[in-house]
Design a protein around this motif. Structure first.
Motif, PDB file in Angstrom:
ATOM      1  N   GLY A   1       0.764 -14.575   3.147  1.00  0.00           N
ATOM      2  CA  GLY A   1       1.881 -14.300   2.249  1.00  0.00           C
ATOM      3  C   GLY A   1       1.596 -13.099   1.374  1.00  0.00           C
ATOM      4  N   GLY A   2       2.622 -12.444   0.931  1.00  0.00           N
ATOM      5  CA  GLY A   2       2.475 -11.267   0.091  1.00  0.00           C
ATOM      6  C   GLY A   2       2.773 -11.582  -1.366  1.00  0.00           C
ATOM      7  N   THR A   3       2.514 -10.615  -2.223  1.00  0.00           N
ATOM      8  CA  THR A   3       2.801 -10.756  -3.646  1.00  0.00           C
ATOM      9  C   THR A   3       4.188 -10.201  -3.944  1.00  0.00           C
ATOM     10  OG1 THR A   3       1.890  -8.575  -4.169  1.00  0.00           O
ATOM     11  CG2 THR A   3       0.346 -10.451  -4.179  1.00  0.00           C
ATOM     12  N   ARG A   4       4.629 -10.408  -5.160  1.00  0.00           N
ATOM     13  CA  ARG A   4       5.926  -9.858  -5.571  1.00  0.00           C
ATOM     14  C   ARG A   4       5.904  -8.333  -5.493  1.00  0.00           C
ATOM     15  NH1 ARG A   4       8.194 -13.491 -10.450  1.00  0.00           N
ATOM     16  NH2 ARG A   4       9.650 -11.762 -10.487  1.00  0.00           N
ATOM     17  N   ASN A   5       4.792  -7.716  -5.944  1.00  0.00           N
ATOM     18  CA  ASN A   5       4.700  -6.252  -5.870  1.00  0.00           C
ATOM     19  C   ASN A   5       4.732  -5.771  -4.425  1.00  0.00           C
ATOM     20  OD1 ASN A   5       4.633  -5.919  -8.620  1.00  0.00           O
ATOM     21  ND2 ASN A   5       2.460  -5.437  -8.733  1.00  0.00           N
TER      22      ASN A   5
ATOM     23  N   LEU B   1      -0.663  -2.268   1.387  1.00  0.00           N
ATOM     24  CA  LEU B   1      -2.002  -2.832   1.426  1.00  0.00           C
ATOM     25  C   LEU B   1      -2.166  -4.030   0.491  1.00  0.00           C
ATOM     26  CD1 LEU B   1      -4.000   0.510   1.374  1.00  0.00           C
ATOM     27  CD2 LEU B   1      -3.390  -0.885   3.368  1.00  0.00           C
ATOM     28  N   SER B   2      -2.941  -4.996   0.947  1.00  0.00           N
ATOM     29  CA  SER B   2      -3.355  -6.115   0.115  1.00  0.00           C
ATOM     30  C   SER B   2      -4.834  -6.358   0.415  1.00  0.00           C
ATOM     31  CB  SER B   2      -2.522  -7.360   0.420  1.00  0.00           C
ATOM     32  OG  SER B   2      -2.787  -7.824   1.727  1.00  0.00           O
ATOM     33  N   PRO B   3      -5.543  -7.034  -0.483  1.00  0.00           N
ATOM     34  CA  PRO B   3      -6.975  -7.256  -0.240  1.00  0.00           C
ATOM     35  C   PRO B   3      -7.264  -7.945   1.098  1.00  0.00           C
ATOM     36  CG  PRO B   3      -6.440  -7.781  -2.509  1.00  0.00           C
ATOM     37  CD  PRO B   3      -5.136  -7.518  -1.801  1.00  0.00           C
ATOM     38  N   SER B   4      -6.380  -8.838   1.529  1.00  0.00           N
ATOM     39  CA  SER B   4      -6.641  -9.571   2.771  1.00  0.00           C
ATOM     40  C   SER B   4      -6.307  -8.775   4.033  1.00  0.00           C
ATOM     41  CB  SER B   4      -5.868 -10.890   2.774  1.00  0.00           C
ATOM     42  OG  SER B   4      -4.471 -10.645   2.768  1.00  0.00           O
ATOM     43  N   THR B   5      -5.515  -7.704   3.919  1.00  0.00           N
ATOM     44  CA  THR B   5      -5.111  -6.959   5.116  1.00  0.00           C
ATOM     45  C   THR B   5      -5.593  -5.513   5.154  1.00  0.00           C
ATOM     46  OG1 THR B   5      -3.009  -6.199   4.159  1.00  0.00           O
ATOM     47  CG2 THR B   5      -3.003  -8.337   5.314  1.00  0.00           C
TER      48      THR B   5
ATOM     49  N   VAL C   1       0.263   2.150   1.502  1.00  0.00           N
ATOM     50  CA  VAL C   1       0.727   2.123   0.117  1.00  0.00           C
ATOM     51  C   VAL C   1      -0.132   1.153  -0.690  1.00  0.00           C
ATOM     52  CG1 VAL C   1       2.725   1.824  -1.388  1.00  0.00           C
ATOM     53  CG2 VAL C   1       3.067   2.517   0.997  1.00  0.00           C
ATOM     54  N   GLN C   2      -0.655   1.617  -1.809  1.00  0.00           N
ATOM     55  CA  GLN C   2      -1.445   0.785  -2.716  1.00  0.00           C
ATOM     56  C   GLN C   2      -0.527  -0.144  -3.507  1.00  0.00           C
ATOM     57  OE1 GLN C   2      -4.806   0.730  -2.970  1.00  0.00           O
ATOM     58  NE2 GLN C   2      -4.983   2.319  -1.409  1.00  0.00           N
ATOM     59  N   VAL C   3      -1.029  -1.329  -3.839  1.00  0.00           N
ATOM     60  CA  VAL C   3      -0.261  -2.299  -4.624  1.00  0.00           C
ATOM     61  C   VAL C   3      -0.847  -2.451  -6.026  1.00  0.00           C
ATOM     62  CG1 VAL C   3       0.387  -4.732  -4.783  1.00  0.00           C
ATOM     63  CG2 VAL C   3       0.523  -3.576  -2.609  1.00  0.00           C
ATOM     64  N   GLU C   4      -2.162  -2.345  -6.144  1.00  0.00           N
ATOM     65  CA  GLU C   4      -2.830  -2.577  -7.430  1.00  0.00           C
ATOM     66  C   GLU C   4      -2.578  -1.453  -8.439  1.00  0.00           C
ATOM     67  OE1 GLU C   4      -4.360  -5.486  -8.044  1.00  0.00           O
ATOM     68  OE2 GLU C   4      -3.758  -6.067  -6.011  1.00  0.00           O
ATOM     69  N   GLN C   5      -2.431  -0.226  -7.945  1.00  0.00           N
ATOM     70  CA  GLN C   5      -2.089   0.926  -8.777  1.00  0.00           C
ATOM     71  C   GLN C   5      -1.279   1.877  -7.907  1.00  0.00           C
ATOM     72  OE1 GLN C   5      -5.581   0.647  -7.993  1.00  0.00           O
ATOM     73  NE2 GLN C   5      -5.561   2.227  -6.435  1.00  0.00           N
ATOM     74  N   PRO C   6      -0.474   2.742  -8.536  1.00  0.00           N
ATOM     75  CA  PRO C   6       0.343   3.647  -7.726  1.00  0.00           C
ATOM     76  C   PRO C   6      -0.504   4.639  -6.937  1.00  0.00           C
ATOM     77  CG  PRO C   6       0.780   3.957 -10.092  1.00  0.00           C
ATOM     78  CD  PRO C   6      -0.264   2.900  -9.959  1.00  0.00           C
TER      79      PRO C   6
ATOM     80  N   LEU D   1      -4.791  13.532   6.804  1.00  0.00           N
ATOM     81  CA  LEU D   1      -4.542  12.690   5.641  1.00  0.00           C
ATOM     82  C   LEU D   1      -4.030  13.507   4.467  1.00  0.00           C
ATOM     83  CD1 LEU D   1      -4.870  10.112   3.831  1.00  0.00           C
ATOM     84  CD2 LEU D   1      -7.252  10.829   3.514  1.00  0.00           C
ATOM     85  N   SER D   2      -2.989  12.990   3.795  1.00  0.00           N
ATOM     86  CA  SER D   2      -2.517  13.535   2.521  1.00  0.00           C
ATOM     87  C   SER D   2      -2.381  12.370   1.556  1.00  0.00           C
ATOM     88  CB  SER D   2      -1.155  14.229   2.681  1.00  0.00           C
ATOM     89  OG  SER D   2      -1.256  15.320   3.569  1.00  0.00           O
ATOM     90  N   GLU D   3      -2.674  12.619   0.281  1.00  0.00           N
ATOM     91  CA  GLU D   3      -2.598  11.571  -0.729  1.00  0.00           C
ATOM     92  C   GLU D   3      -1.568  11.948  -1.792  1.00  0.00           C
ATOM     93  OE1 GLU D   3      -6.671   9.613  -1.473  1.00  0.00           O
ATOM     94  OE2 GLU D   3      -7.125  11.723  -1.036  1.00  0.00           O
ATOM     95  N   TYR D   4      -0.900  10.922  -2.344  1.00  0.00           N
ATOM     96  CA  TYR D   4       0.165  11.129  -3.317  1.00  0.00           C
ATOM     97  C   TYR D   4       0.016  10.152  -4.473  1.00  0.00           C
ATOM     98  CZ  TYR D   4       2.297  13.693   0.514  1.00  0.00           C
ATOM     99  OH  TYR D   4       2.533  14.584   1.520  1.00  0.00           O
ATOM    100  N   GLY D   5       0.419  10.618  -5.668  1.00  0.00           N
ATOM    101  CA  GLY D   5       0.406   9.789  -6.862  1.00  0.00           C
ATOM    102  C   GLY D   5       1.812   9.566  -7.388  1.00  0.00           C
ATOM    103  N   LEU D   6       1.904   8.870  -8.493  1.00  0.00           N
ATOM    104  CA  LEU D   6       3.186   8.432  -9.042  1.00  0.00           C
ATOM    105  C   LEU D   6       4.160   9.578  -9.331  1.00  0.00           C
ATOM    106  CD1 LEU D   6       4.645   5.845  -9.778  1.00  0.00           C
ATOM    107  CD2 LEU D   6       3.729   6.050 -12.097  1.00  0.00           C
ATOM    108  N   GLY D   7       3.675  10.730  -9.763  1.00  0.00           N
ATOM    109  CA  GLY D   7       4.557  11.845 -10.101  1.00  0.00           C
ATOM    110  C   GLY D   7       4.931  12.729  -8.926  1.00  0.00           C
TER     111      GLY D   7
END
Length: 187
Positions: free
Chosen positions: A38-42, A109-113, A137-142, A157-163
């Motif tokens: 199961g997944g989280t709300r985020n 992404l989640s810790p279990s997957t 996509v990260q869930v714990e932080q953007p 690979l390219s990485e992106y942040g919240l802005g």
């Protein structure tokens, strides 16, 4: 993902007939039936935001987007995975149960997957000649990583942040990362 301890191995044909009758979702890994955690709300919110943005963008386009409950046939008779979001733009993708020609796959992404999403799943997904982009996509932080196939067939690979804004070349769409994290609560 957890293997079913009391579930014997089964053929791909048995899995494809059995799995739609189950309340839970199960992937298929070389004869082994694997329950999806199961997944989280985020996790759910991010997947839903991605789906909504893509679905709205495809109103007048031949691409189709699916969320969570549609399998990708990774290796016929061997592997069937459930990505969080998958896009197909291929007119030959007409099987009612599975996507066979994905152009874009998104895993939240989640810790279990996370290990499987970065490892075995990405290795298998790269075998699709139609796949152009793979998004983690990260869930714990953007934060978001996109692997894009270049003209030489290499994955870059390219990485992106919240802005930032993300350009999805596979579907010719720009998305603000902040829109993907709309209503997501970070601790």
């Amino acid at each position: 993902m957890v293997a079913l301890p009391d579930r014997p191995s089964m053929s791909a044909e048995e899995y494809l007939a059995w799995e739609p009758t189950q309340e839970e979702r199960y992937e298929y890994w070389d004869g082994e039936v694997v329950a999806m955690s199961g997944g989280t709300r985020n996790h759910n919110r991010i997947s839903g935001n991605f789906f909504r943005i893509l679905d709205d963008a495809f109103v007048d386009r031949p691409c189709e987007v699916y969320i969570a409950d549609v399998k990708v046939q990774v290796e016929p008779g061997q592997k069937y995975f459930y990505p969080d979001v998958v896009v197909t733009c291929d007119e030959h993708d007409d099987d009612p149960q599975v996507v066979q020609f994905p152009s874009l796959i998104i895993e939240v992404l989640s810790p279990s997957t996370e290990a499987a999403d970065r490892g075995i799943k990405f290795a298998k997904y790269r075998q699709f000649s139609t796949l152009q982009e793979y998004v983690l996509v990260q869930v714990e932080q953007p934060g978001l990583e996109i692997f894009r196939r270049n003209q030489q067939g290499q994955w870059v690979l390219s990485e992106y942040g919240l802005g930032d804004s993300l350009q999805l070349e596979s579907v010719n769409l720009e998305i603000a990362i902040s829109d993907l994290y709309r209503q997501v609560q970070f601790s």
